[in-house]
Motif scaffolding. Structure first.
Motif, PDB file in Angstrom:
ATOM      1  N   UNK A  66      28.128  37.272  38.619  1.00  0.00           N
ATOM      2  CA  UNK A  66      29.581  37.457  38.608  1.00  0.00           C
ATOM      3  C   UNK A  66      29.910  38.905  38.979  1.00  0.00           C
ATOM      4  N   UNK A  67      29.138  39.850  38.421  1.00  0.00           N
ATOM      5  CA  UNK A  67      29.377  41.260  38.715  1.00  0.00           C
ATOM      6  C   UNK A  67      29.116  41.551  40.191  1.00  0.00           C
ATOM      7  N   UNK A  68      28.007  41.001  40.707  1.00  0.00           N
ATOM      8  CA  UNK A  68      27.674  41.222  42.120  1.00  0.00           C
ATOM      9  C   UNK A  68      28.755  40.655  43.025  1.00  0.00           C
ATOM     10  N   UNK A  69      29.186  39.434  42.728  1.00  0.00           N
ATOM     11  CA  UNK A  69      30.219  38.822  43.563  1.00  0.00           C
ATOM     12  C   UNK A  69      31.545  39.543  43.413  1.00  0.00           C
ATOM     13  N   UNK A  70      31.798  40.069  42.209  1.00  0.00           N
ATOM     14  CA  UNK A  70      33.019  40.839  41.995  1.00  0.00           C
ATOM     15  C   UNK A  70      33.069  42.052  42.914  1.00  0.00           C
ATOM     16  N   UNK A  71      31.929  42.688  43.092  1.00  0.00           N
ATOM     17  CA  UNK A  71      31.861  43.857  43.964  1.00  0.00           C
ATOM     18  C   UNK A  71      32.176  43.520  45.417  1.00  0.00           C
ATOM     19  N   UNK A  72      31.918  42.265  45.778  1.00  0.00           N
ATOM     20  CA  UNK A  72      32.106  41.864  47.185  1.00  0.00           C
ATOM     21  C   UNK A  72      33.572  41.614  47.530  1.00  0.00           C
ATOM     22  N   UNK A  73      34.413  41.536  46.503  1.00  0.00           N
ATOM     23  CA  UNK A  73      35.813  41.233  46.762  1.00  0.00           C
ATOM     24  C   UNK A  73      36.543  42.534  47.116  1.00  0.00           C
ATOM     25  N   UNK A  74      36.634  42.827  48.398  1.00  0.00           N
ATOM     26  CA  UNK A  74      37.215  44.095  48.822  1.00  0.00           C
ATOM     27  C   UNK A  74      38.593  43.920  49.450  1.00  0.00           C
ATOM     28  N   UNK A  75      38.850  42.728  50.002  1.00  0.00           N
ATOM     29  CA  UNK A  75      40.167  42.475  50.598  1.00  0.00           C
ATOM     30  C   UNK A  75      41.207  42.291  49.500  1.00  0.00           C
ATOM     31  N   UNK A  76      42.454  42.594  49.803  1.00  0.00           N
ATOM     32  CA  UNK A  76      43.517  42.425  48.815  1.00  0.00           C
ATOM     33  C   UNK A  76      44.271  41.111  49.026  1.00  0.00           C
ATOM     34  N   UNK A  77      44.569  40.452  47.929  1.00  0.00           N
ATOM     35  CA  UNK A  77      45.338  39.203  47.986  1.00  0.00           C
ATOM     36  C   UNK A  77      46.464  39.237  46.967  1.00  0.00           C
ATOM     37  N   UNK A  78      47.438  38.341  47.166  1.00  0.00           N
ATOM     38  CA  UNK A  78      48.508  38.216  46.184  1.00  0.00           C
ATOM     39  C   UNK A  78      48.099  37.275  45.050  1.00  0.00           C
ATOM     40  N   UNK A  79      47.409  36.201  45.434  1.00  0.00           N
ATOM     41  CA  UNK A  79      46.991  35.206  44.445  1.00  0.00           C
ATOM     42  C   UNK A  79      45.529  34.845  44.709  1.00  0.00           C
ATOM     43  N   UNK A  84      35.977  42.593  38.883  1.00  0.00           N
ATOM     44  CA  UNK A  84      36.613  43.030  40.121  1.00  0.00           C
ATOM     45  C   UNK A  84      37.417  44.295  39.891  1.00  0.00           C
ATOM     46  N   UNK A  85      37.235  45.279  40.773  1.00  0.00           N
ATOM     47  CA  UNK A  85      37.992  46.527  40.603  1.00  0.00           C
ATOM     48  C   UNK A  85      39.121  46.658  41.612  1.00  0.00           C
ATOM     49  N   UNK A  86      39.163  45.729  42.557  1.00  0.00           N
ATOM     50  CA  UNK A  86      40.260  45.712  43.525  1.00  0.00           C
ATOM     51  C   UNK A  86      41.301  44.702  43.045  1.00  0.00           C
ATOM     52  N   UNK A  87      42.253  44.392  43.893  1.00  0.00           N
ATOM     53  CA  UNK A  87      43.217  43.331  43.617  1.00  0.00           C
ATOM     54  C   UNK A  87      43.910  43.491  42.259  1.00  0.00           C
ATOM     55  N   UNK A  88      44.318  44.708  41.973  1.00  0.00           N
ATOM     56  CA  UNK A  88      44.879  44.988  40.650  1.00  0.00           C
ATOM     57  C   UNK A  88      46.196  44.252  40.420  1.00  0.00           C
ATOM     58  N   UNK A  89      46.935  44.012  41.513  1.00  0.00           N
ATOM     59  CA  UNK A  89      48.223  43.354  41.335  1.00  0.00           C
ATOM     60  C   UNK A  89      48.185  41.851  41.596  1.00  0.00           C
ATOM     61  N   UNK A  90      47.004  41.350  41.961  1.00  0.00           N
ATOM     62  CA  UNK A  90      46.905  39.923  42.273  1.00  0.00           C
ATOM     63  C   UNK A  90      47.077  39.090  41.007  1.00  0.00           C
ATOM     64  N   UNK A  91      47.639  37.883  41.183  1.00  0.00           N
ATOM     65  CA  UNK A  91      47.688  36.918  40.090  1.00  0.00           C
ATOM     66  C   UNK A  91      46.429  36.060  40.172  1.00  0.00           C
TER      67      UNK A  91
END
Lengths: 432, 413
Positions: free
Chosen positions: B110-123, B138-145
């Motif tokens: 889960x941590x490894x895959x979380x690191x791979x999420x670099x694009x930003x999304x709304x949802x 995940x450290x990106x997508x702070x405003x995503x739902x």
């Protein structure tokens, strides 16, 4: 008794209209000599895979022509099937670190299955390596072995890992006969059984090959987003380096310069537990990029026999750009639908394509593009080649020929061969 | 960036003929306020599951509605895949011996895959339980739902595995379940119900010419001119496949012409599956009117379509978990159904109106006989069933539910 597999009935007479009276009478002639013969086929599974597919057709047809044929699968736990999977792969040339424990597991399940073997037959056909040692243990236990025993090997042993083949070989050598797909697949050091080669075949009446109306074909194409009004080429194969899916996209792109309407349909046969297949799938998707005239479909998406049938029929040209191939029966499937095939000159493909007559054998990507363009430019020539392909397959690669080869082998092994019936057989007796 | 999938283009307007112009216009209106919304769907497989089927239909249609919808597959390595399978079993209510090591593997991936999420999304919508813990890393997508869309029935999940999961689920903004009865009561985040749906334009549901249906049946030895009972089910004990054979036996005493076709939706690959197949095979081996398909080759959508279309009566005697959406497939084709009141089947079958509910083998037999003896009544149930599916289980209704959820998330943001 092992686990019996119920099959569903078939009628040989349904094939008469497809193969004609002469071929039909030949089969019935053999059947006459073998009437009532008890036949048992044994393999590892009733599911998934070419062997089960062949048996599901072959066994009901044998019964229909008056033999008494049965299909049983061996029993085993996961440890056995893990070992036989490794055995299968290593016999096909993949390296495994083979341990004595693996050998023991293989042997002990063969012994166990031999103990469950409680009937007698005129012919027992054991398919592939998994149950190959059953007759050894049957003889050990009962001191005898009734009937003729045939080992049917569906895999290419050319690059077999030698220590694994050495485990298998002494057991195979006790058989009365051994059948291989191609003469090339036979190991030189195999002595004992009489050796035959029988290439695979397609069932013209199955949903994968049966005639479909052009309305149905168009309808199915539309469901998958393919435009039936525009030219389309297709390759149906696994996604792996040996089928060169990336090369297929490149070849299509070359042709698309001249035929901007052209569509490409790639249909993969995928296994959910095959990471290498997935990685090639993804590479193929990336190579296709934003070109939405490239359609990448798969069996796991619901694309099955009827769908494949429709895509083959609708294609202007069928491609099989293999750089390494087993038999490549998909070539015969396409030819049977009257489509010319451009295919790699490897494995069993040259046996199926008469170069320049029913399609083209190619060795390079440039050659593949060139022949594809030729066939797209010359529709009439393409259709003529396709029509010749149908007759070629009718003669050599239909399931009825496959049935006849088995009957012929049974006759030979039991000394019933008659001079009249052996006239135009294509089954090769490789070594007595 | 995870695995990419090849999706076909779809035009929503093609559904107008089935769902009506008005429905299409309503969907377009609902999508207007969230045009360009960036939505990421995450699943563990792109194929071969009900989840994948839904995404395969809905993602291209939502794209056609003007949303910026993506679907990526979080693929697992060998060791993670076996943990995923165990988790799936545990969450479906089977007993699994879950170890600390499995928890560690699950969290590590889960941590490894979380690191791979670099694009930003709304949802971001997570469709499988296995990648849920990514949310916590995940450290990106702070405003995503973040939405959990669980397609599983979690009501009888193994407690320790559910507790492990729950800690991560609590960080989501919304949970979607396919049915009330599948939902967990012990989560504090908002819950919505989105019933699954069928795609009437897929090869599984398209109209088929009669001669093609006959060809498919005859290839399996089935006589298209005699009555057919059909059950489609995974090859596992909970499907009660031998119970179906028992029911057929009872029916056959009065109706000797009836055939039984059992379509195996999964192939037996593990010991319990193989045992289930052996039981069934030993019951069927001496019964020329019982057909087990497929033998050897797997079926495609057109063939499944043909078997559903040919059924005089469709049966669903047992079901372990899940929705049993192939009953909706059959209803869409106007087939009368007799089903057990398990899972969500009663949502599809309203007893006496869109089909019949039965529990015991004897009840199944008598319901089947009733339908065989009263073709008019059977036809009526089939017609009602078709209408029931048209109003409740079509992909257009699924899109409407999804647009409503995405709109409300958009307003929250």
């Amino acid at each position: 008794m092992l686990g019996s597999v119920p099959t569903t009935p078939k009628s040989i007479e349904a094939y008469r209209a497809v193969i004609g009276d002469e071929r039909m009478e030949e089969i019935l002639g053999f059947a006459q000599q073998l009437r009532g013969a008890r036949v048992l086929h044994v393999n590892a599974t009733a599911f998934g895979g070419g062997v089960a597919e062949i048996l599901a057709t072959l066994i009901p047809l044998m019964n229909d022509i008056g033999l008494d044929a049965d299909w049983q699968v061996i029993r085993g736990a996961d440890e056995f099937f893990n070992v036989t999977k490794a055995m299968h792969n290593s016999l096909q040339g993949m390296y495994y670190d083979w341990t004595p424990a693996m050998r023991e597991i293989w042997l002990s399940y063969n012994r166990m299955n031999a103990e469950a073997f409680d009937a007698s037959y005129d012919f027992v056909v054991i398919h592939d390596p998994q149950p190959a040692a059953v007759p050894t243990f049957l003889e050990e236990r009962t001191g005898r072995r009734d009937g003729k025993w045939v080992w049917r090997c569906h895999i290419d042993l050319t690059d077999a890992q030698s220590d694994v083949w050495d485990i298998l070989r002494p057991h195979v050598e006790r058989y009365d006969g051994a059948i291989f797909t191609l003469p090339d697949y036979v190991k030189d050091d195999l002595a004992g059984p009489e050796i035959f080669s029988v290439p695979p075949a397609i069932d013209p009446l199955s949903p994968k090959n049966v005639d479909l109306s052009s309305e149905t074909v168009d309808e199915i194409l539309s469901r998958y987003g393919v435009d039936p009004q525009r030219p389309m080429v297709t390759q149906i194969s696994r996604f792996d380096p040996w089928k060169d899916p990336l090369g297929v996209i490149d070849v299509y792109r070359t042709a698309k310069h001249e035929f901007p309407d052209l569509q490409l349909v790639m249909i993969a046969s995928m296994a959910s537990d095959d990471p290498e297949g997935w990685s090639w799938y993804e590479r193929t998707v990336r190579r296709a990029g934003e070109d939405f005239d490239i359609h990448i479909l798969s069996n796991l998406n619901g694309v099955g026999n009827v769908e494949v049938n429709a895509f083959q029929r609708a294609a202007r040209v069928v491609i099989q750009k293999s750089v390494r191939e087993g038999f490549g029966l998909v070539v015969s499937e396409a030819l049977w639908k009257g489509r010319p095939v451009v295919a790699g000159n490897v494995g069993g493909i040259p046996l199926q394509i008469e170069d320049g007559k029913t399609g083209f054998l190619v060795n390079t990507a440039d050659e593949c593009s060139e022949k594809l363009l030729y066939l797209l430019r010359n529709r009439k020539a393409a259709d003529q080649m396709g029509a010749r392909g149908v007759e070629f397959v009718r003669d050599r690669f239909l399931t009825t020929r496959y049935l006849r080869d088995y009957l012929h082998i049974f006759c030979q092994l039991s000394g019933k061969e008659s001079a009249t019936t052996a006239s135009h057989t294509r089954m090769q007796r490789v070594r007595p | 960036m995870y695995g990419t999938l090849a999706l076909s283009h779809r035009a929503l307007d093609e559904l107008a003929g089935v769902a009506g112009e008005r429905t299409i216009a309503e969907l377009r209106a609902a999508a207007r306020s969230i045009e360009g919304l960036r939505v990421l769907n995450l699943s563990v497989t792109g194929f071969g599951t009900g989840t994948a089927e839904l995404l395969n239909s809905s993602v291209p249609l939502l794209t056609d509605l003007g949303l910026d919808v993506h679907w990526q597959v979080v693929r697992a390595s060998e060791d993670a895949a076996s943990v995923n399978r165990a988790m799936y079993d545990a969450l479906s209510g089977r007993s699994v011996s879950w170890t600390q090591e499995m928890t560690d593997t699950w969290l590590r991936y889960a941590a490894m895959n979380g690191d791979l999420l670099t694009e930003e999304f709304d949802v971001i919508i997570v469709h499988d339980p296995q990648p849920l813990a990514m949310r916590s890393y995940v450290e990106t997508n702070l405003r995503a739902k973040w939405v959990m869309h669980s397609h599983l029935d979690l009501s009888s999940a193994q407690p320790e595995v559910w507790m492990l999961l729950r800690g991560h689920v609590e960080k989501f903004d919304l949970a979607i379940f396919p049915a009330e009865s599948f939902a967990r009561q012990d989560v504090s985040i908002p819950v919505r119900i989105v019933t699954p749906a069928i795609d009437p334009l897929s090869a599984r549901n398209m109209p088929l010419p009669d001669d093609l249906v006959r060809t498919v049946l005859m290839q399996s030895g089935v006589d298209p001119d005699r009555p057919i009972l059909c059950q489609m089910a995974p090859c596992e004990a909970a499907s009660d496949l031998t119970g179906v054979v028992d029911a057929w036996h009872l029916v056959k005493e009065r109706r000797p012409d009836v055939q039984l076709v059992i379509v195996l939706m999964t192939q037996p690959t593990d010991p319990t599956g193989r045992a289930c197949y052996e039981d069934l095979a030993s019951r069927a081996i001496d019964e020329p009117d019982v057909f087990i398909v497929p033998v050897g080759r797997p079926l495609g959508d057109v063939e499944i379509n043909a078997f559903q279309r040919s059924a005089t009566v469709m049966v669903q005697k047992g079901l372990r978990k899940g929705f049993g959406l192939w009953i909706s497939d059959a209803l869409w084709k106007g087939r009368p159904c007799v089903v057990a009141p398990v899972g969500s089947l009663p949502e599809q079958i309203v007893d006496g109106e869109t089909g019949l509910l039965a529990s015991t083998t004897e009840e199944f037999a008598s319901c089947i006989e009733r339908l065989l003896d009263n073709p008019e009544f059977a036809g009526k149930l089939g017609e009602n069933g078709h209408r029931h599916v048209a109003s409740r289980f079509l992909i257009t209704r699924y899109l409407r539910d999804y647009l409503a959820i995405l709109n409300s998330l958009h307003r929250m943001a």
